[in-house]
Write a protein that holds these residues in place. Structure first.
Motif, PDB file in Angstrom:
ATOM      1  N   LYS A  15       6.405  10.158   8.224  1.00  0.00           N
ATOM      2  CA  LYS A  15       7.551  10.237   9.151  1.00  0.00           C
ATOM      3  C   LYS A  15       8.881  10.017   8.433  1.00  0.00           C
ATOM      4  O   LYS A  15       9.931  10.441   8.908  1.00  0.00           O
ATOM      5  N   LEU A  16       8.836   9.280   7.332  1.00  0.00           N
ATOM      6  CA  LEU A  16      10.082   9.020   6.584  1.00  0.00           C
ATOM      7  C   LEU A  16      10.382  10.132   5.576  1.00  0.00           C
ATOM      8  O   LEU A  16      11.529  10.366   5.248  1.00  0.00           O
ATOM      9  N   GLU A  17       9.313  10.767   5.087  1.00  0.00           N
ATOM     10  CA  GLU A  17       9.491  11.739   3.979  1.00  0.00           C
ATOM     11  C   GLU A  17      10.169  13.024   4.445  1.00  0.00           C
ATOM     12  O   GLU A  17      10.040  13.428   5.571  1.00  0.00           O
ATOM     13  N   SER A  72       6.567   6.610  -3.835  1.00  0.00           N
ATOM     14  CA  SER A  72       5.412   6.650  -4.753  1.00  0.00           C
ATOM     15  C   SER A  72       4.719   5.300  -4.790  1.00  0.00           C
ATOM     16  O   SER A  72       3.485   5.221  -4.811  1.00  0.00           O
ATOM     17  N   ARG A  73       5.526   4.232  -4.792  1.00  0.00           N
ATOM     18  CA  ARG A  73       4.917   2.892  -4.837  1.00  0.00           C
ATOM     19  C   ARG A  73       4.109   2.619  -3.576  1.00  0.00           C
ATOM     20  O   ARG A  73       3.041   1.997  -3.625  1.00  0.00           O
ATOM     21  N   VAL A  74       4.639   3.063  -2.435  1.00  0.00           N
ATOM     22  CA  VAL A  74       3.918   2.874  -1.176  1.00  0.00           C
ATOM     23  C   VAL A  74       2.568   3.588  -1.261  1.00  0.00           C
ATOM     24  O   VAL A  74       1.521   3.035  -0.890  1.00  0.00           O
ATOM     25  N   LYS A  75       2.586   4.803  -1.811  1.00  0.00           N
ATOM     26  CA  LYS A  75       1.337   5.574  -1.916  1.00  0.00           C
ATOM     27  C   LYS A  75       0.351   4.887  -2.850  1.00  0.00           C
ATOM     28  O   LYS A  75      -0.857   4.883  -2.603  1.00  0.00           O
ATOM     29  N   ALA A 122      20.358   7.609  -5.092  1.00  0.00           N
ATOM     30  CA  ALA A 122      19.720   6.968  -3.928  1.00  0.00           C
ATOM     31  C   ALA A 122      18.452   7.728  -3.531  1.00  0.00           C
ATOM     32  O   ALA A 122      17.427   7.116  -3.210  1.00  0.00           O
ATOM     33  N   VAL A 123      18.501   9.048  -3.603  1.00  0.00           N
ATOM     34  CA  VAL A 123      17.317   9.858  -3.264  1.00  0.00           C
ATOM     35  C   VAL A 123      16.201   9.585  -4.283  1.00  0.00           C
ATOM     36  O   VAL A 123      15.031   9.466  -3.934  1.00  0.00           O
ATOM     37  N   GLU A 124      16.599   9.437  -5.550  1.00  0.00           N
ATOM     38  CA  GLU A 124      15.613   9.109  -6.603  1.00  0.00           C
ATOM     39  C   GLU A 124      14.932   7.765  -6.311  1.00  0.00           C
ATOM     40  O   GLU A 124      13.719   7.631  -6.424  1.00  0.00           O
ATOM     41  N   VAL A 125      15.752   6.777  -5.947  1.00  0.00           N
ATOM     42  CA  VAL A 125      15.211   5.438  -5.651  1.00  0.00           C
ATOM     43  C   VAL A 125      14.253   5.514  -4.455  1.00  0.00           C
ATOM     44  O   VAL A 125      13.162   4.945  -4.470  1.00  0.00           O
ATOM     45  N   ARG A 126      14.674   6.251  -3.428  1.00  0.00           N
ATOM     46  CA  ARG A 126      13.826   6.389  -2.237  1.00  0.00           C
ATOM     47  C   ARG A 126      12.480   7.019  -2.613  1.00  0.00           C
ATOM     48  O   ARG A 126      11.417   6.532  -2.226  1.00  0.00           O
ATOM     49  N   ASP A 127      12.528   8.083  -3.448  1.00  0.00           N
ATOM     50  CA  ASP A 127      11.285   8.757  -3.826  1.00  0.00           C
ATOM     51  C   ASP A 127      10.382   7.851  -4.666  1.00  0.00           C
ATOM     52  O   ASP A 127       9.161   7.892  -4.549  1.00  0.00           O
TER      53      ASP A 127
END
Ligand code: GRG
Length: 289
Positions: free
Chosen positions: A287-289, A260-263, A251-256
């Motif tokens: 704020k989320l990171e 990256s996609r947001v960036k 889940a942490v991998e997916v979030r990261d």
């Protein structure tokens, strides 16, 4: 303080003032003090105002002065968000007695009042949007239609339906979870907060799509981050949560990956527009990171 924090601090009170004056117009206390009080309880109980701030941040990113009338559109999104939380807390849904550390609306005012208050907030949002002046009627129609889709059966209501659905017969995997729940329930309204701003700017197609992509991935990251926090606190057995489904590490991998996609979409927007300042939207991600 970062530019984003300064921005949020400057605009939160103005969002609140707009919500307040629109509430007095839509449901004057003099006319029905009880409904006015309950709607105010739903609207003013400590929300972060993420969605209207996102809308304003798009305009600020392009260096535009935020107009008073535009603030109405941004703040109307908070009415929809507030309604969704009031109904979500009801016993027939998540059955939560607390919201933001205070009694949830039904715990304070009763079930029937919570249903009605939610209804009034949702319909009120559309009244607020329809009263925005100095925006072409065609654009107002577009943002109205988009909001109906983001909040309705193809959006938040549909996502909530799948979240509530009995899961015994469901074949739940990550892609189902994202498509059936996370995207419509959480990401759709967050994405709307950005695209509504884009509609008022009459943005070109490519920039509009990039903004939309930013919203979709940020919305998913927002939900996944929240699920990770919940899971870390309490490994409850909710199969409709990513960490429960795939484990914490994955889940942490997916979030990261979502971060990256947001960036990437933010960078693409900045590369295409010289007058675009990415600091505002980047602040939400920070704020989320
Ligand atoms: C009742 C039709 C219906 C839908 C409910 C509950 C819901 C749909 C949507 C909330 C989805 C969401 C954003 C989930 C993540 C959990 C979370 C952090 C919710 C609160 O949103 P914030 O953080 O809340 O923006 P505040 O309290 O700041 O307003």
């Amino acid at each position: 303080m970062t530019k984003f924090e300064e921005f949020a601090q400057e605009w939160r009170p103005q969002i609140d003032a707009t919500i307040h004056s629109e509430l007095e117009r839509v449901m004057p206390a003099q006319e029905n003090a009880d409904l006015n009080e309950m709607m105010a309880y739903g609207l003013f109980s400590g929300g972060k105002r993420v969605r209207p701030l996102l809308t304003l941040a798009v305009w600020a990113s392009f260096g535009l002065e935020i107009q008073k009338e535009w603030l109405k559109l941004a703040s109307a999104i908070e009415w929809v968000h507030a309604y969704s939380l009031v109904h979500d807390d009801l016993p027939a849904m998540d059955n939560d007695l607390l919201r933001r550390g205070k009694p949830s609306l039904h715990a304070k005012f009763g079930y029937a009042n919570a249903i009605l208050t939610g209804d009034a907030l949702l319909t009120g949002a559309f009244e607020v949007i329809s009263s925005v002046k100095a925006v072409p009627a065609e654009t107002l129609l577009e943002v109205t239609r988009d909001l109906s889709q983001a909040a309705g059966a193809a959006g938040m209501v549909g996502g909530q339906y799948h979240d509530m659905e009995n899961h015994e017969d469901l074949d739940i995997d990550q892609s189902w979870l994202f498509q059936a729940i996370y995207e419509p329930k959480t990401a759709a309204l967050i994405t709307y907060s950005l695209t509504a701003a884009g509609r008022l700017l009459n943005m070109n197609r490519t920039d509009f799509q990039l903004l939309k992509q930013w919203g979709e991935n940020f919305g998913l990251a927002f939900q996944v981050a929240d699920d990770i926090d919940d899971y870390a606190q309490d490994e409850e057995e909710n199969v409709k949560s990513l960490p429960q489904l795939v484990g914490m590490d994955k889940a942490v991998e997916v979030r990261d990956e979502l971060f990256s996609r947001v960036k990437e979409s933010l960078q693409a927007l900045a590369e295409r527009n010289q007058d675009f300042n990415p600091e505002y939207l980047a602040g939400f991600l920070a704020k989320l990171e």
